[in-house]
Design a protein around this motif. Sequence first.
Motif, PDB file in Angstrom:
ATOM      1  N   PHE A  24      14.811 127.496 -37.309  1.00  0.00           N
ATOM      2  CA  PHE A  24      15.433 128.587 -36.567  1.00  0.00           C
ATOM      3  C   PHE A  24      14.375 129.448 -35.877  1.00  0.00           C
ATOM      4  O   PHE A  24      14.460 129.709 -34.675  1.00  0.00           O
ATOM      5  CB  PHE A  24      16.291 129.429 -37.523  1.00  0.00           C
ATOM      6  CG  PHE A  24      16.978 130.604 -36.900  1.00  0.00           C
ATOM      7  CD1 PHE A  24      17.674 130.496 -35.702  1.00  0.00           C
ATOM      8  CD2 PHE A  24      16.950 131.841 -37.521  1.00  0.00           C
ATOM      9  CE1 PHE A  24      18.321 131.589 -35.134  1.00  0.00           C
ATOM     10  CE2 PHE A  24      17.593 132.935 -36.965  1.00  0.00           C
ATOM     11  CZ  PHE A  24      18.274 132.811 -35.772  1.00  0.00           C
ATOM     12  N   GLU A  56      20.615 125.913 -35.128  1.00  0.00           N
ATOM     13  CA  GLU A  56      19.590 126.251 -36.120  1.00  0.00           C
ATOM     14  C   GLU A  56      19.981 127.506 -36.897  1.00  0.00           C
ATOM     15  O   GLU A  56      19.764 127.595 -38.099  1.00  0.00           O
ATOM     16  CB  GLU A  56      18.236 126.466 -35.431  1.00  0.00           C
ATOM     17  CG  GLU A  56      17.644 125.219 -34.818  1.00  0.00           C
ATOM     18  CD  GLU A  56      18.134 124.950 -33.396  1.00  0.00           C
ATOM     19  OE1 GLU A  56      19.102 125.602 -32.928  1.00  0.00           O
ATOM     20  OE2 GLU A  56      17.565 124.059 -32.747  1.00  0.00           O
ATOM     21  N   GLN A  57      20.583 128.458 -36.203  1.00  0.00           N
ATOM     22  CA  GLN A  57      21.036 129.686 -36.855  1.00  0.00           C
ATOM     23  C   GLN A  57      22.116 129.375 -37.884  1.00  0.00           C
ATOM     24  O   GLN A  57      22.079 129.885 -39.007  1.00  0.00           O
ATOM     25  CB  GLN A  57      21.574 130.663 -35.811  1.00  0.00           C
ATOM     26  CG  GLN A  57      22.162 131.920 -36.420  1.00  0.00           C
ATOM     27  CD  GLN A  57      22.665 132.876 -35.357  1.00  0.00           C
ATOM     28  OE1 GLN A  57      21.963 133.159 -34.393  1.00  0.00           O
ATOM     29  NE2 GLN A  57      23.874 133.389 -35.549  1.00  0.00           N
TER      30      GLN A  57
END
Length: 101
Positions: A24, A56-57
């Motif tokens: 992230f 990714e978050q």
Amino acid sequence: MLSSLLALAMAMQSDTTRASREAFTRCLRQFVESSMQARKTAAQFEAEYAQVCTAEQTAFREAMIRRDMAMRSTRSSAEETANLEVEDARTNLAGLFEPPR
């Protein structure tokens, strides 16, 4: 003495959020750097920044929630912690952006 050694050993166990956290923050850092190279204005950067690195978050947020719930946190507490971590990462890396002069 033995209890402090056990606590240290437990803390040294692999962080189950490390890989997703690194992915992230790497994604965010790359976006910040590419935005500066592209000479984006602050307004352009801010408009796009919230929309980047969402996969990714999500992976990082879910890993945080799983880890905290495994440590017997409530779901709401785990979600709050994960949301704060995501917000902190985004805020910290956005602070690296320098618009063109």
